[in-house]
Every structure is written in structure tokens, then in C-alpha cells.
Design a protein around this motif. Structure first.
Motif, PDB file in Angstrom:
ATOM      1  N   ALA A 211       0.871  -1.170   0.000  1.00  0.00           N
ATOM      2  CA  ALA A 211       0.000   0.000   0.000  1.00  0.00           C
ATOM      3  C   ALA A 211       0.913   1.226   0.000  1.00  0.00           C
ATOM      4  N   SER A 212       0.365   2.372  -0.385  1.00  0.00           N
ATOM      5  CA  SER A 212       1.222   3.562  -0.447  1.00  0.00           C
ATOM      6  C   SER A 212       0.396   4.835  -0.369  1.00  0.00           C
ATOM      7  N   LYS A 213       1.087   5.913  -0.045  1.00  0.00           N
ATOM      8  CA  LYS A 213       0.457   7.234   0.004  1.00  0.00           C
ATOM      9  C   LYS A 213       1.418   8.263  -0.556  1.00  0.00           C
ATOM     10  N   GLU A 214       0.918   9.081  -1.490  1.00  0.00           N
ATOM     11  CA  GLU A 214       1.652  10.228  -2.025  1.00  0.00           C
ATOM     12  C   GLU A 214       0.734  11.436  -1.903  1.00  0.00           C
ATOM     13  N   ARG A 215       1.067  12.327  -0.999  1.00  0.00           N
ATOM     14  CA  ARG A 215       0.241  13.514  -0.789  1.00  0.00           C
ATOM     15  C   ARG A 215       1.139  14.718  -0.535  1.00  0.00           C
ATOM     16  N   SER A 216       0.977  15.735  -1.379  1.00  0.00           N
ATOM     17  CA  SER A 216       1.751  16.954  -1.210  1.00  0.00           C
ATOM     18  C   SER A 216       0.901  18.151  -1.612  1.00  0.00           C
ATOM     19  N   VAL A 217       0.723  19.079  -0.686  1.00  0.00           N
ATOM     20  CA  VAL A 217      -0.013  20.310  -0.946  1.00  0.00           C
ATOM     21  C   VAL A 217       0.576  21.401  -0.048  1.00  0.00           C
ATOM     22  N   GLU A 218       0.625  22.619  -0.565  1.00  0.00           N
ATOM     23  CA  GLU A 218       1.085  23.771   0.207  1.00  0.00           C
ATOM     24  C   GLU A 218       0.087  24.896   0.047  1.00  0.00           C
ATOM     25  N   ARG A 219      -0.095  25.664   1.132  1.00  0.00           N
ATOM     26  CA  ARG A 219      -1.043  26.778   1.101  1.00  0.00           C
ATOM     27  C   ARG A 219      -0.340  28.042   1.610  1.00  0.00           C
ATOM     28  N   TYR A 220      -0.486  29.111   0.840  1.00  0.00           N
ATOM     29  CA  TYR A 220       0.182  30.374   1.125  1.00  0.00           C
ATOM     30  C   TYR A 220      -0.850  31.465   1.370  1.00  0.00           C
ATOM     31  N   SER A 221      -0.662  32.237   2.431  1.00  0.00           N
ATOM     32  CA  SER A 221      -1.560  33.337   2.746  1.00  0.00           C
ATOM     33  C   SER A 221      -0.921  34.658   2.316  1.00  0.00           C
ATOM     34  N   ASP A 223       0.594  38.154   2.045  1.00  0.00           N
ATOM     35  CA  ASP A 223       1.368  39.015   2.955  1.00  0.00           C
ATOM     36  C   ASP A 223       1.958  38.255   4.148  1.00  0.00           C
ATOM     37  N   ILE A 224       1.798  36.926   4.177  1.00  0.00           N
ATOM     38  CA  ILE A 224       2.383  36.132   5.272  1.00  0.00           C
ATOM     39  C   ILE A 224       3.377  35.111   4.725  1.00  0.00           C
ATOM     40  N   GLY A 225       2.918  34.252   3.820  1.00  0.00           N
ATOM     41  CA  GLY A 225       3.761  33.187   3.281  1.00  0.00           C
ATOM     42  C   GLY A 225       3.116  31.833   3.501  1.00  0.00           C
ATOM     43  N   LEU A 226       3.942  30.798   3.592  1.00  0.00           N
ATOM     44  CA  LEU A 226       3.449  29.432   3.777  1.00  0.00           C
ATOM     45  C   LEU A 226       2.752  29.305   5.131  1.00  0.00           C
ATOM     46  N   VAL A 227       1.478  28.864   5.120  1.00  0.00           N
ATOM     47  CA  VAL A 227       0.744  28.699   6.376  1.00  0.00           C
ATOM     48  C   VAL A 227       0.341  27.247   6.616  1.00  0.00           C
ATOM     49  N   TYR A 228       0.437  26.396   5.590  1.00  0.00           N
ATOM     50  CA  TYR A 228       0.079  24.991   5.755  1.00  0.00           C
ATOM     51  C   TYR A 228       0.831  24.153   4.740  1.00  0.00           C
ATOM     52  N   LYS A 229       1.284  22.985   5.185  1.00  0.00           N
ATOM     53  CA  LYS A 229       1.986  22.069   4.289  1.00  0.00           C
ATOM     54  C   LYS A 229       1.682  20.635   4.700  1.00  0.00           C
ATOM     55  N   GLU A 230       1.414  19.827   3.705  1.00  0.00           N
ATOM     56  CA  GLU A 230       1.245  18.392   3.919  1.00  0.00           C
ATOM     57  C   GLU A 230       2.118  17.673   2.908  1.00  0.00           C
ATOM     58  N   TYR A 231       2.991  16.781   3.411  1.00  0.00           N
ATOM     59  CA  TYR A 231       3.944  16.109   2.536  1.00  0.00           C
ATOM     60  C   TYR A 231       4.159  14.689   3.057  1.00  0.00           C
TER      61      TYR A 231
END
Length: 260
Positions: A211-221, A223-231
Motif C-alpha cells: 500500500a502507499s500514500k503520495e500527498r503533497s499540498v502547500e497553502r500560502y496566505s 502578505d504572510i507566506g506558507l501557512v500549511y503544508k502536507e507532505y
């Protein structure tokens, strides 16, 4: 007189229709010209002294890679200064610090990475891995090969799995511009960058051999920058020659809890 009247009426209607088309095309053109995509610097501002503090949950495999555990920390990114990267391009060095999840211990240095903002793309180089995190234009649906600079099997020296085989061909794309909530925190005006979302044989059943999992997402706000990351990149292996199934790989989920 009788024959010329219809011709004049037809000419008048034709001219009016042409005028309406011209006005319509002009309005559409002006609408496109009026829309200006935001700049990359609005979603990844770089100034010496800026910092963001994250809560980080790390998925690790213990007991000879048989068990799954979540280890939690606080991580701090601090923009240090503008220097040249290894290609001689003006870049910003960002220091990383780490401490316990409750923030009771002092910060401990944990390496650094480089942020290079070019006219058309923003790259981050971390642990010799160079990734195009943002690319113009910042519009929903726009796509690019964010991992194009990565080698084949970039994690091959650390993990025995196949989930990194096709990373160079991942299609990064802008998903949404909207508010985002996680862990009872809401971040406003967030740009989501989807990178990969694939899994195989999840949830895992006793008879599964892999079994396997590949998940990558980044969220940027803005005037702030990176606020969430899933890898998450990991594989479950239930080899018939082994007494117990094992896991190999890693997982990281982090979200902003403070910034200046």
C-alpha cells in the motif's frame, strides 16, 4: 423609393450589429486587461527578520518500521539575509529552528534553505533538492512541473520505496484562492498549490501485500507566506518472506501558529 427603403434598413441594421460586436469585444478586452494576477512576492514575502512559527506533526515508523507514530514539534523559519545561491543568483537564506511542541524549551538550530525568486518562478533549495514552489501567473488552474530539477528517485539514498519514481512529472497547479481552516485556526486569502494526491490500497487490510500514500499540498496566505503544508511519501510492504509487514518513508503536516 420602394426598393431603396429595405436596402437602407438592412444597411442600418448591419451597422448597428457591427457596433454591438465592437463594443462587446472591447468590453471583454478591457476586462482581461483590468484583471491583474497577484505577484509571487505577495504570497511569499522575503525580508530579513521575518519569521513564521509552525506546529509540525511528523509521521515516523518505529519498532523496526512496524509501528506508526506521530512526533510533534514547533518549527521556526527566519529569513536571514540576501546572498547568492550555488548558481550565483540573488537568493534569501532562511534559517530553521526546532523545539518541543509546547514551546517550553529554547530553539535549537536545524539547518537552513535557500529561496530564489526569479521573474517567472520562485524556487526553494533544501537539502540539495531544488523545487519550483510558485510560478506566474498566479491564477486558478495554472500548472507547471514543480519538481523538474529533481533527480530520479530523489529519496533513493534514504528509503527503499517506489513512490518517488515519478516525482519529476508531478503537475503542480493553483487550486483555490480562499480562506482555509485547520486545527481551529483560519487563514485568510489563501493560495493552494496542489502537487500530488494519490494512494493505493488505503485503508490497509491484513491481506494486502503493498500500500502507499503520495500527498503533497502547500497553502500560502497573502502578505504572510506558507501557512500549511502536507507532505507524505510512504509505502507499506507485507512481504511473504518477512514475519511482519513494515513501512518505509515519512510524513509531515505543518501549520502556522505565529508570525511577525
Amino acid at each position: 423609393m420602394t426598393n431603396s427603403a429595405p436596402r437602407k434598413l438592412l444597411q442600418t441594421l448591419t451597422a448597428a450589429f457591427a457596433l454591438l460586436l465592437t463594443i462587446g469585444f472591447s468590453a471583454c478586452s478591457n476586462k482581461d486587461e483590468d484583471f491583474t494576477a497577484p505577484a509571487m512576492s505577495e504570497y511569499l514575502p522575503l525580508e530579513p527578520g521575518r519569521y513564521i512559527v509552525y506546529r509540525l506533526d511528523s509521521t515516523v515508523f518505529t519498532n523496526l518500521n512496524r509501528d506508526v507514530e506521530i512526533h510533534s514539534y514547533q518549527v521556526k523559519h527566519v529569513v536571514d539575509a540576501q546572498i547568492n545561491d550555488n548558481l550565483g543568483r540573488p537568493s534569501y537564506r532562511v534559517y530553521r529552528y526546532i523545539r518541543d511542541k509546547n514551546g517550553t524549551q529554547p530553539w535549537t538550530p536545524s539547518g537552513s534553505f535557500m529561496v530564489t525568486s526569479l521573474s517567472d518562478q520562485t524556487e526553494i533549495t533544501d537539502d540539495n533538492q531544488r523545487v519550483i514552489k510558485l510560478h506566474v501567473p498566479l491564477r486558478e488552474g495554472f500548472s507547471w512541473k514543480g519538481n523538474r530539477y529533481l533527480p530520479t528517485n530523489p529519496y533513493g539514498g534514504y528509503y527503499s520505496f517506489s513512490v518517488d519514481d515519478d516525482m519529476k512529472n508531478w503537475d503542480f497547479y493553483y487550486d483555490t484562492f480562499q480562506d482555509f481552516s485547520y486545527d481551529n485556526r483560519t487563514y485568510t486569502d489563501v493560495l493552494s498549490v496542489e502537487q500530488i494526491n494519490e494512494s493505493h490500497n488505503l485503508p490497509i487490510q491484513p491481506n494486502y501485500s503493498i500500500a502507499s500514500k503520495e500527498r503533497s499540498v502547500e497553502r500560502y496566505s497573502r502578505d504572510i507566506g506558507l501557512v500549511y503544508k502536507e507532505y507524505h511519501l510512504w509505502e507499506y510492504q507485507n512481504n511473504s518472506s518477512s514475519a511482519n509487514p513494515t513501512y518505509t518513508g515519512f510524513g509531515v503536516t505543518m501549520w502556522m501558529i505565529d508570525h511577525n
